[in-house]
Design an enzyme around this catalytic site. Structure first.
Site, PDB file in Angstrom:
ATOM      1  N   THR A  44       9.643  61.628 -39.927  1.00  0.00           N
ATOM      2  CA  THR A  44       9.182  60.504 -40.751  1.00  0.00           C
ATOM      3  C   THR A  44       8.738  61.095 -42.083  1.00  0.00           C
ATOM      4  O   THR A  44       8.434  62.286 -42.156  1.00  0.00           O
ATOM      5  CB  THR A  44       7.986  59.789 -40.096  1.00  0.00           C
ATOM      6  OG1 THR A  44       6.931  60.738 -39.996  1.00  0.00           O
ATOM      7  CG2 THR A  44       8.326  59.280 -38.714  1.00  0.00           C
TER       8      THR A  44
ATOM      9  N   GLU B 156      10.685  56.105 -35.328  1.00  0.00           N
ATOM     10  CA  GLU B 156      10.203  56.268 -33.956  1.00  0.00           C
ATOM     11  C   GLU B 156      10.896  55.334 -32.964  1.00  0.00           C
ATOM     12  O   GLU B 156      10.676  55.407 -31.774  1.00  0.00           O
ATOM     13  CB  GLU B 156       8.688  55.986 -33.914  1.00  0.00           C
ATOM     14  CG  GLU B 156       7.815  57.052 -34.560  1.00  0.00           C
ATOM     15  CD  GLU B 156       7.592  56.812 -36.057  1.00  0.00           C
ATOM     16  OE1 GLU B 156       8.448  56.177 -36.701  1.00  0.00           O
ATOM     17  OE2 GLU B 156       6.563  57.279 -36.568  1.00  0.00           O
TER      18      GLU B 156
ATOM     19  N   LYS C 109      -8.895  44.590 -46.486  1.00  0.00           N
ATOM     20  CA  LYS C 109      -9.906  43.969 -45.637  1.00  0.00           C
ATOM     21  C   LYS C 109     -11.022  43.407 -46.503  1.00  0.00           C
ATOM     22  O   LYS C 109     -11.836  44.146 -47.025  1.00  0.00           O
ATOM     23  CB  LYS C 109     -10.447  45.002 -44.644  1.00  0.00           C
ATOM     24  CG  LYS C 109     -10.384  44.481 -43.241  1.00  0.00           C
ATOM     25  CD  LYS C 109     -10.736  45.504 -42.219  1.00  0.00           C
ATOM     26  CE  LYS C 109     -10.610  44.850 -40.847  1.00  0.00           C
ATOM     27  NZ  LYS C 109     -10.918  45.746 -39.775  1.00  0.00           N
TER      28      LYS C 109
ATOM     29  N   TRP D 127      -8.398  40.038 -42.898  1.00  0.00           N
ATOM     30  CA  TRP D 127      -7.247  40.736 -43.450  1.00  0.00           C
ATOM     31  C   TRP D 127      -6.475  39.885 -44.452  1.00  0.00           C
ATOM     32  O   TRP D 127      -6.196  38.715 -44.203  1.00  0.00           O
ATOM     33  CB  TRP D 127      -6.277  41.128 -42.322  1.00  0.00           C
ATOM     34  CG  TRP D 127      -6.723  42.335 -41.577  1.00  0.00           C
ATOM     35  CD1 TRP D 127      -7.684  43.219 -41.954  1.00  0.00           C
ATOM     36  CD2 TRP D 127      -6.220  42.787 -40.312  1.00  0.00           C
ATOM     37  NE1 TRP D 127      -7.815  44.207 -41.002  1.00  0.00           N
ATOM     38  CE2 TRP D 127      -6.933  43.960 -39.991  1.00  0.00           C
ATOM     39  CE3 TRP D 127      -5.244  42.335 -39.435  1.00  0.00           C
ATOM     40  CZ2 TRP D 127      -6.691  44.687 -38.822  1.00  0.00           C
ATOM     41  CZ3 TRP D 127      -5.008  43.053 -38.274  1.00  0.00           C
ATOM     42  CH2 TRP D 127      -5.717  44.210 -37.963  1.00  0.00           C
TER      43      TRP D 127
HETATM   44  P1  ADP Z   1       9.458  56.611 -43.095  1.00  0.00           P
HETATM   45  O1  ADP Z   1       8.219  56.501 -42.233  1.00  0.00           O
HETATM   46  O2  ADP Z   1      10.087  57.942 -43.052  1.00  0.00           O
HETATM   47  O3  ADP Z   1       9.315  56.045 -44.472  1.00  0.00           O
HETATM   48  P2  ADP Z   1      10.683  54.539 -41.520  1.00  0.00           P
HETATM   49  O4  ADP Z   1      11.874  53.800 -42.009  1.00  0.00           O
HETATM   50  O5  ADP Z   1      10.679  55.003 -40.144  1.00  0.00           O
HETATM   51  O6  ADP Z   1      10.575  55.709 -42.491  1.00  0.00           O
HETATM   52  O7  ADP Z   1       9.412  53.636 -41.766  1.00  0.00           O
HETATM   53  C1  ADP Z   1       9.059  52.634 -40.855  1.00  0.00           C
HETATM   54  C2  ADP Z   1       8.150  51.612 -41.473  1.00  0.00           C
HETATM   55  O8  ADP Z   1       8.820  50.925 -42.523  1.00  0.00           O
HETATM   56  C3  ADP Z   1       7.747  50.510 -40.535  1.00  0.00           C
HETATM   57  O9  ADP Z   1       6.694  50.892 -39.682  1.00  0.00           O
HETATM   58  C4  ADP Z   1       7.339  49.404 -41.506  1.00  0.00           C
HETATM   59  O10 ADP Z   1       6.035  49.609 -42.010  1.00  0.00           O
HETATM   60  C5  ADP Z   1       8.312  49.600 -42.641  1.00  0.00           C
HETATM   61  N1  ADP Z   1       9.420  48.634 -42.521  1.00  0.00           N
HETATM   62  C6  ADP Z   1      10.652  48.853 -42.043  1.00  0.00           C
HETATM   63  N2  ADP Z   1      11.403  47.728 -42.128  1.00  0.00           N
HETATM   64  C7  ADP Z   1      10.612  46.760 -42.656  1.00  0.00           C
HETATM   65  C8  ADP Z   1      10.790  45.364 -42.984  1.00  0.00           C
HETATM   66  N3  ADP Z   1      11.934  44.731 -42.817  1.00  0.00           N
HETATM   67  N4  ADP Z   1       9.718  44.725 -43.494  1.00  0.00           N
HETATM   68  C9  ADP Z   1       8.541  45.331 -43.688  1.00  0.00           C
HETATM   69  N5  ADP Z   1       8.313  46.628 -43.417  1.00  0.00           N
HETATM   70  C10 ADP Z   1       9.333  47.335 -42.912  1.00  0.00           C
END
Ligand code: ADP
Length: 542
Positions: free
Chosen positions: A181, A325, A433, A438
């Protein structure tokens, strides 16, 4: 019934048997368009496997790639997995020190890199303790002179073997891929995919309401192979025999448009920042893409105005949510009955949800103490998931990451409604917050990006003496257009709850992470000492 281990290389075997002539087209990193097919990809993947095997790479060893989406990357992908080694895809957009840290953490033994990354690797080479050999993804003629250990041109490297080789057999729970990540805070964390989780994930996204490609589709994965397991497309497309078009290193609006048009692409997927460039290019040149039936947006929340703009151009834009993940797909925003009949603003609002979990993913939302919250579309909670391609633990870390029911905390805050549609309100660390309640930064951003002068927006928390935190809205304007703080605030008025109204608006540039997300940690740092004007009750909760 028969035992038939779910192994990734069986996918490329199937593609080469049933769809051998189906094309794989690439805008090569060197420049020209390159054409090959699944039959050839498999042959050359076997050579990669044979060469790695000959070089002493064993089951479980990590072999890394630092490369854009190209046909060679796909060959390597299957070649590494086919001997039970682990294909570790590295994101070249990370900071150099993060790249070095990841390579060392993974103990990569061989590193295959595009020619454009040679200067970067030369700078890092002395720190890369475990890399025995660098293979440069080019031919002899274009091979640069380099000091990299054991450097060899990829074409010479695979030409040194005859391809008379069979995949190795092993258990389906053997590791196949490793993806870190991006680690916006702290060190990146590795997710180790198994053959089984990858094959099941591919079958999962092959469901019609998830991605559902067919042998008659042409898919352009803008999403890189190094971003979250290529969202599964490097498995799904060959599994069903779709033609693939790889964009190489050029992801600007004009270059992506040209490939989508020339190759008659029917399905494409990528992050909002890439689609913003395409949208602007198409709108300003009045262009259309008649063959494109689906544009998928994921990795960050797309503004509803983007979904609407593509719909106006006749392109169905659907968003998916997921994470490294999860293999990575977690939900898809297809309109199910009765929502498929919606039109206008109601349709866009529904398409702005992050969608419904497909079979093989289970979701729940909980409060901070782990108690389940109702799926009523109103209760915000921590989004937790379990399923056939969801992480159990991070690579090389002992920390327990599952709750007592086996769910993984995604770090996202969401609502789930009675129709099972999930909506992300925020990353838990980005949530604002105010007075114990929220505020969803994504919802404020979604509304303000409909303002004609706004290119992108980010709402962040700034500390406030009375309410704990209050929203500060940072807005990046479209080139050549203007808007003042008052314009922005009056545009928001009536469209969001009164107590969600930002206490201040600043016009500034918006930074992005290596995976195209808004880098909120940097904005919070930039505005850490920002003093919000006034502390009157009208700006607080009521
Ligand atoms: P990295 O952590 O390496 O940037 P990831 O793609 O695994 O890459 O990140 C995952 C996160 O991206 C999710 O937990 C979420 O917060 C955000 N995310 C992914 N797709 C969406 C979406 N369609 N809308 C909002 N947030 C998103």
């Amino acid at each position: 019934m028969q035992e038939w281990p779910l192994l990734c290389h069986r996918i490329i075997d199937h593609a080469a048997t049933c769809h051998p002539d189906r094309e794989v087209v690439t805008r090569s990193v060197e420049g020209p368009i390159h054409r090959t097919n699944y039959g050839q990809i498999r042959k050359r993947a076997l050579k990669v496997a044979q060469r790695l095997d000959g070089d002493g790479i064993l089951i479980g060893d990590r072999v890394a790639t630092l490369a854009w989406n190209t046909w060679r990357h796909l060959e390597i992908w299957y070649g590494i997995m086919g001997i039970g080694a682990v294909c570790h895809t590295i994101n070249p957009r990370l900071f150099p020190e993060q790249i070095a840290w990841i390579i060392n953490h993974a103990r990569d033994r061989v590193l295959l890199a595009d020619v454009s990354f040679v200067p970067l690797l030369e700078k890092l080479a002395s720190q890369l303790e475990f890399v025995e050999r660098f293979v440069i993804l080019t031919d002899c003629d274009r091979m640069p002179i380099t000091s990299l250990r054991g450097a060899i041109a990829y074409e010479s490297w695979i030409d040194s073997v005859n391809g008379d080789f069979a995949w190795k057999s092993f258990d389906e729970n053997t590791a196949a891929g490793l993806c870190y990540t991006s680690g916006t805070t702290g060190n990146p964390k590795g997710v180790l995919y198994s053959h089984r989780s990858n094959v099941l994930h591919s079958l999962m996204i092959a469901q019609a309401d998830v991605i559902g490609l067919s042998c008659n589709d042409t898919v352009l994965p803008v999403v890189p192979l190094f971003h979250a397991n290529s969202w599964g497309l490097a498995f799904h497309a060959p599994m069903v025999g779709s033609k693939i078009v790889f964009p190489g290193a050029k992801l600007d609006g004009a270059s992506v448009y040209e490939l989508l048009r020339d190759e008659k692409v029917t399905f494409t997927a990528g992050v909002p920042t890439v689609w913003l460039m395409l949208q602007q290019h198409m709108e300003s040149n009045n262009l259309r893409l008649p063959a494109l039936r689906q544009l998928r947006i994921g990795g960050a929340a797309p503004p509803p105005t983007m979904i609407e703009a593509f719909e106006r151009m006749g392109i169905a834009a659907t968003q998916g949510w997921g994470m490294t993940e999860m293999g990575p797909v977690g939900s898809m925003g297809a309109l199910k009955h009765p929502f498929e009949k919606l039109t206008g603003a109601e349709r866009i609002a529904q398409l702005s949800s992050q969608g419904v979990a497909p079979f093989l993913v289970e979701m729940k939302i909980t409060d901070d103490s782990g108690e389940r919250l109702p799926h009523d579309g109103r209760a915000f909670g921590r989004l937790k998931v379990r399923g056939a391609s969801v992480v159990k633990a991070y690579y090389g870390l002992d920390d327990r990451v599952l709750d007592k029911e086996g769910y993984f905390d995604t770090g996202d805050v969401a609502t789930i409604d009675e129709h099972a549609y999930m909506r992300i309100a925020d990353r838990s660390k980005d949530v604002i917050k105010s007075g114990g309640e929220w505020i969803s930064s994504i919802e404020i951003e979604n509304v303000v990006t409909a303002h004609p002068s706004v290119l992108e927006a980010a709402a962040i928390a700034v500390s406030h003496p009375k309410w704990g935190e209050r929203p500060l809205l940072i807005v990046q304007l479209k080139p050549g257009l203007a808007a003042t703080k008052t314009d922005i605030l009056s545009f928001l008025e009536g469209k969001i709850a009164k107590w969600w109204m930002p206490d201040d608006v600043v016009i500034d540039s918006i930074p992005h992470t290596a995976t195209g997300k808004i880098r909120k940690s940097e904005l919070r740092e930039r505005y850490r000492n920002h003093s919000l004007p006034g502390t009157s009750d009208s700006s607080g909760n009521s």
